[in-house]
Write a protein that holds these residues in place. Structure first.
Motif, PDB file in Angstrom:
ATOM      1  N   GLY A   6       0.778  -1.218   0.000  1.00  0.00           N
ATOM      2  CA  GLY A   6       0.000   0.000   0.000  1.00  0.00           C
ATOM      3  C   GLY A   6       0.821   1.285   0.000  1.00  0.00           C
ATOM      4  N   HIS A   7       2.135   1.181  -0.148  1.00  0.00           N
ATOM      5  CA  HIS A   7       3.000   2.365  -0.171  1.00  0.00           C
ATOM      6  C   HIS A   7       3.665   2.480  -1.541  1.00  0.00           C
ATOM      7  CE1 HIS A   7       2.530   2.917   4.109  1.00  0.00           C
ATOM      8  NE2 HIS A   7       2.841   1.633   4.306  1.00  0.00           N
ATOM      9  N   PHE A   8       3.819   3.704  -1.973  1.00  0.00           N
ATOM     10  CA  PHE A   8       4.444   3.943  -3.274  1.00  0.00           C
ATOM     11  C   PHE A   8       5.903   4.317  -3.056  1.00  0.00           C
ATOM     12  CE2 PHE A   8       5.495   6.763  -6.879  1.00  0.00           C
ATOM     13  CZ  PHE A   8       5.291   5.854  -7.913  1.00  0.00           C
ATOM     14  N   SER A   9       6.776   3.653  -3.755  1.00  0.00           N
ATOM     15  CA  SER A   9       8.210   3.927  -3.635  1.00  0.00           C
ATOM     16  C   SER A   9       8.590   5.053  -4.605  1.00  0.00           C
ATOM     17  CB  SER A   9       9.010   2.672  -3.953  1.00  0.00           C
ATOM     18  OG  SER A   9      10.369   2.971  -3.955  1.00  0.00           O
ATOM     19  N   PHE A  10       9.059   6.168  -4.067  1.00  0.00           N
ATOM     20  CA  PHE A  10       9.388   7.331  -4.883  1.00  0.00           C
ATOM     21  C   PHE A  10      10.882   7.425  -5.171  1.00  0.00           C
ATOM     22  CE2 PHE A  10       9.999  11.940  -5.551  1.00  0.00           C
ATOM     23  CZ  PHE A  10       9.110  12.109  -6.606  1.00  0.00           C
ATOM     24  N   PHE A  11      11.696   6.558  -4.601  1.00  0.00           N
ATOM     25  CA  PHE A  11      13.141   6.663  -4.710  1.00  0.00           C
ATOM     26  C   PHE A  11      13.654   6.727  -6.145  1.00  0.00           C
ATOM     27  CE2 PHE A  11      17.305   4.639  -5.124  1.00  0.00           C
ATOM     28  CZ  PHE A  11      18.077   5.596  -4.501  1.00  0.00           C
ATOM     29  N   PRO A  12      13.247   5.853  -7.063  1.00  0.00           N
ATOM     30  CA  PRO A  12      13.815   5.936  -8.418  1.00  0.00           C
ATOM     31  C   PRO A  12      13.506   7.269  -9.103  1.00  0.00           C
ATOM     32  CG  PRO A  12      12.678   3.852  -8.124  1.00  0.00           C
ATOM     33  CD  PRO A  12      12.365   4.692  -6.938  1.00  0.00           C
ATOM     34  N   PHE A  13      12.317   7.797  -8.906  1.00  0.00           N
ATOM     35  CA  PHE A  13      11.968   9.059  -9.549  1.00  0.00           C
ATOM     36  C   PHE A  13      12.712  10.230  -8.908  1.00  0.00           C
ATOM     37  CE2 PHE A  13       8.193   6.352 -10.150  1.00  0.00           C
ATOM     38  CZ  PHE A  13       8.272   6.241 -11.532  1.00  0.00           C
ATOM     39  N   GLY A  14      12.880  10.190  -7.608  1.00  0.00           N
ATOM     40  CA  GLY A  14      13.622  11.240  -6.913  1.00  0.00           C
ATOM     41  C   GLY A  14      15.085  11.246  -7.316  1.00  0.00           C
ATOM     42  N   ALA A  15      15.668  10.072  -7.424  1.00  0.00           N
ATOM     43  CA  ALA A  15      17.071   9.970  -7.828  1.00  0.00           C
ATOM     44  C   ALA A  15      17.247  10.446  -9.269  1.00  0.00           C
ATOM     45  CB  ALA A  15      17.556   8.532  -7.684  1.00  0.00           C
TER      46      ALA A  15
END
Length: 74
Positions: A6-15
């Motif tokens: 239920g959580h969205f991982s934003f790490f690749p887009f932020g990097a």
């Protein structure tokens, strides 16, 4: 896609965003430095010629300043 528990991982887009931003800043700094180096290379050329002519007595100080201002505008 990107949803784990239920959580969205934003790490690749932020990097990717940070990398793109860093690249734009680096390219802009490089362009400004190159422009500054070209500008510095042009100035001493005519300034040294005028200084040598003034040292020889071919120009007085008023003519030197006037010609330097005229050539610097180009």
């Amino acid at each position: 896609m990107g949803l784990d528990n239920g959580h969205f991982s934003f790490f690749p887009f932020g990097a990717l965003f940070c990398l793109t931003l860093f690249s734009f800043v680096a390219v802009r700094i490089y362009a400004i430095r190159q422009r500054y180096k070209v500008q510095l290379a042009k100035d001493p050329e005519f300034a040294s010629i005028l200084k040598s002519r003034m040292a020889k007595g071919e120009l007085d100080e008023n003519e030197y300043r006037r010609l330097k201002d005229l050539l610097a505008k180009k």
